[in-house]
Design a protein around this motif. Sequence first.
Motif, PDB file in Angstrom:
ATOM      1  N   HIS A  33       0.653  -1.181   0.161  1.00  0.00           N
ATOM      2  CA  HIS A  33       0.130  -0.031   0.032  1.00  0.00           C
ATOM      3  C   HIS A  33       1.103   1.350  -0.007  1.00  0.00           C
ATOM      4  O   HIS A  33       1.252   1.630   1.017  1.00  0.00           O
ATOM      5  CB  HIS A  33      -1.028  -0.181   1.103  1.00  0.00           C
ATOM      6  CG  HIS A  33      -1.952   1.380   1.212  1.00  0.00           C
ATOM      7  ND1 HIS A  33      -2.835   1.291   0.278  1.00  0.00           N
ATOM      8  CD2 HIS A  33      -1.728   2.392   2.017  1.00  0.00           C
ATOM      9  CE1 HIS A  33      -3.300   2.597   0.700  1.00  0.00           C
ATOM     10  NE2 HIS A  33      -2.878   3.047   1.751  1.00  0.00           N
ATOM     11  N   ALA A  34       0.959   1.828  -0.990  1.00  0.00           N
ATOM     12  CA  ALA A  34       1.800   3.145  -1.334  1.00  0.00           C
ATOM     13  C   ALA A  34       3.189   3.075  -1.128  1.00  0.00           C
ATOM     14  O   ALA A  34       4.041   3.585  -1.964  1.00  0.00           O
ATOM     15  CB  ALA A  34       1.106   4.338  -0.525  1.00  0.00           C
ATOM     16  N   GLU A  35       3.827   2.149  -0.111  1.00  0.00           N
ATOM     17  CA  GLU A  35       5.051   2.069   0.250  1.00  0.00           C
ATOM     18  C   GLU A  35       6.084   1.616  -1.059  1.00  0.00           C
ATOM     19  O   GLU A  35       6.984   2.287  -1.418  1.00  0.00           O
ATOM     20  CB  GLU A  35       5.516   1.543   1.320  1.00  0.00           C
ATOM     21  CG  GLU A  35       6.957   1.585   1.756  1.00  0.00           C
ATOM     22  CD  GLU A  35       7.214   0.733   3.125  1.00  0.00           C
ATOM     23  OE1 GLU A  35       7.789   1.243   4.123  1.00  0.00           O
ATOM     24  OE2 GLU A  35       6.709  -0.467   3.397  1.00  0.00           O
ATOM     25  N   THR A 140      -0.826  -0.617  -4.209  1.00  0.00           N
ATOM     26  CA  THR A 140      -1.664   0.949  -4.564  1.00  0.00           C
ATOM     27  C   THR A 140      -0.298   1.878  -4.905  1.00  0.00           C
ATOM     28  O   THR A 140       0.649   1.682  -4.179  1.00  0.00           O
ATOM     29  CB  THR A 140      -2.273   1.482  -3.315  1.00  0.00           C
ATOM     30  OG1 THR A 140      -1.617   1.664  -2.209  1.00  0.00           O
ATOM     31  CG2 THR A 140      -3.601   0.683  -3.021  1.00  0.00           C
ATOM     32  N   THR A 142      -0.356   5.241  -4.699  1.00  0.00           N
ATOM     33  CA  THR A 142      -0.564   6.374  -3.810  1.00  0.00           C
ATOM     34  C   THR A 142      -1.338   6.253  -2.491  1.00  0.00           C
ATOM     35  O   THR A 142      -2.112   5.252  -2.707  1.00  0.00           O
ATOM     36  CB  THR A 142      -0.645   7.856  -4.590  1.00  0.00           C
ATOM     37  OG1 THR A 142      -2.132   7.925  -4.600  1.00  0.00           O
ATOM     38  CG2 THR A 142       0.340   7.932  -5.754  1.00  0.00           C
ATOM     39  N   GLU A 143      -1.261   6.903  -1.629  1.00  0.00           N
ATOM     40  CA  GLU A 143      -2.238   6.692  -0.657  1.00  0.00           C
ATOM     41  C   GLU A 143      -3.796   7.209  -0.876  1.00  0.00           C
ATOM     42  O   GLU A 143      -4.615   7.056  -0.081  1.00  0.00           O
ATOM     43  CB  GLU A 143      -1.803   7.400   0.649  1.00  0.00           C
ATOM     44  CG  GLU A 143      -0.250   6.979   1.290  1.00  0.00           C
ATOM     45  CD  GLU A 143       0.096   7.712   2.534  1.00  0.00           C
ATOM     46  OE1 GLU A 143       0.170   6.838   3.611  1.00  0.00           O
ATOM     47  OE2 GLU A 143       0.455   8.717   2.192  1.00  0.00           O
ATOM     48  N   GLU A 144      -3.815   7.778  -2.104  1.00  0.00           N
ATOM     49  CA  GLU A 144      -4.956   8.255  -2.364  1.00  0.00           C
ATOM     50  C   GLU A 144      -5.727   7.538  -3.506  1.00  0.00           C
ATOM     51  O   GLU A 144      -6.964   7.718  -3.814  1.00  0.00           O
ATOM     52  CB  GLU A 144      -5.059   9.811  -3.147  1.00  0.00           C
ATOM     53  CG  GLU A 144      -4.375  10.781  -2.340  1.00  0.00           C
ATOM     54  CD  GLU A 144      -4.271  12.251  -2.883  1.00  0.00           C
ATOM     55  OE1 GLU A 144      -4.804  13.006  -2.426  1.00  0.00           O
ATOM     56  OE2 GLU A 144      -3.675  12.106  -4.220  1.00  0.00           O
ATOM     57  N   THR A 282     -12.796   3.950  -0.711  1.00  0.00           N
ATOM     58  CA  THR A 282     -12.030   4.845  -0.340  1.00  0.00           C
ATOM     59  C   THR A 282     -12.597   6.366  -0.182  1.00  0.00           C
ATOM     60  O   THR A 282     -12.364   7.261   0.433  1.00  0.00           O
ATOM     61  CB  THR A 282     -10.704   5.124  -1.184  1.00  0.00           C
ATOM     62  OG1 THR A 282     -11.101   5.193  -2.509  1.00  0.00           O
ATOM     63  CG2 THR A 282     -10.120   3.679  -1.069  1.00  0.00           C
ATOM     64  N   THR A 284     -12.144   8.725  -2.235  1.00  0.00           N
ATOM     65  CA  THR A 284     -11.177   9.822  -2.449  1.00  0.00           C
ATOM     66  C   THR A 284     -11.417  10.878  -3.678  1.00  0.00           C
ATOM     67  O   THR A 284     -10.853  11.549  -3.761  1.00  0.00           O
ATOM     68  CB  THR A 284      -9.876   9.353  -2.552  1.00  0.00           C
ATOM     69  OG1 THR A 284      -9.840   8.250  -3.695  1.00  0.00           O
ATOM     70  CG2 THR A 284      -9.379   8.492  -1.356  1.00  0.00           C
TER      71      THR A 284
END
Length: 491
Positions: A33-35, A140, A142-144, A282, A284
């Motif tokens: 997730h994003a990382e 993912t 990005t976190e969005e 989400t 977003t």
Amino acid sequence: MLKKKVTDLRSAIGLLKSVPGQLLETNEPVDPHAELSGVYRHVGAGGTVMRPTKTGPAMLFNTINGHEDARVIIGLLASRSRVGLMLGTDPERLGFLLKEAVSNPVAPIIVSKDKASCQEVIHYAHEPGFDIRKLVPAPTNTEEDAGPYITMGMCYASDPATGESDITIHRLCLQSKDEISMYFVPGARHLGVFRERAERSGKPLPISISIGVDPAIEIAACFEPPTTPLGYNELCIAGAIRNEAVELVSCLTINEKAIANAEYVIEGELLPGRCVREDQHTNTGKAMPEFPGYTGPANPELPVIKVKAVTHRVQPIMQTCIGPSEEHVNMAGIPTEASILQMVEKAMPGRLLNVYAHSSGGGKYMAILQIKKSQPSDEGRQRQAALLAFSAFSELKHVILVDEDVDLFDSNDIMWALNTRYQGDVDTIFIPGVRCHPLDPSQSPDYNPALKDKGISCKVIFDCTVPYHLKDKFKRSKFKEVDPRRFTTDI
């Protein structure tokens, strides 16, 4: 040239391991997730990713949080030189390689299940505890992001009317334990035609998603009409690149085929009349980062794939990419180059020397055409070549024309031509009101009220070629030819 034979993702990784600087491997645990994408942004993403970024090695993560037996590779195609290495040709000649492959197709073949490594491990959706989100380590960016995305899934389906098959890459978001949303660019993909025909008859469309395959398949899957019209199976291009047929296997739960040596295969059906909001979990309002460098808006209504099974190899390797990275540039751009080369060569042989689908356009929006003018009557043909380029690839927005003494793969050299061989009032050709691509945020009535719809653009030709009658006045300075290796080992 090619040092080892590449037939699947694992042999491609083996090749990269034998070449210094092409693969970075780590056992450090990473969160998908994003990382994971956040790390690779610094290592080798390049493309239109927000700086700081760079073109660098592919990266193999061996320890994925929440996925004990899986690994993830990212950036496999995020370097033009690496693509050339894996396809066995010079990076500058990749467009020519694909152009020849389109003209000399090798049809795929079907192999028996006992030869299909993609079915070494089988998970059926009707089994207790089945959850695709736990089986497939889809990251993912990005976190969005609206959710975990499969960005390198080779989607394979067949026309319900003719039985003809095709393969393309789509934006696939994991929505639940057995549902995936699928984004279709309007009017741009053959699978969209197949889905619409099945939808009209009220029937589901069987579809397989193969992840982690031979890079030749991933590049070939990105061709578009008119180079590959409806009925042309792009797997034939991959077969021609390798001079060996792509092997397919029958799926276990649907009437469709999948790539036999894929790392993962998802079997499912596109359901008629069933749609979901892309960011339903989400909220977003965003989907994922797309090739222009911006995060695409979440689509309010996308078709749904109902998953029937997931099969994979033992200790599978998930393949992913960052949407706006150099990986997209190469996957989309090299087929674009081949398409332009094919069309222009047919119309005016010998005048187009090469094409580069520039990184800043994500491989889709900008092309540099290197033109040779040999006689007075060639003047003006460079602009005709640009018009043909727009016809060869409809999503192209800008064409820059340069002479044979300009290195079209060197952005500084292109800018030099723009500064010394171009006058804006006489060398700019505007073609307004033409359909282009909806993911460019400037192609919107909000940006330009004169535009009638989102995705309509003003296409532009920048003619940075010297007028034929002035060629003698624009000769570059000539330097003495010497062998620099006498003086330094850095060359």
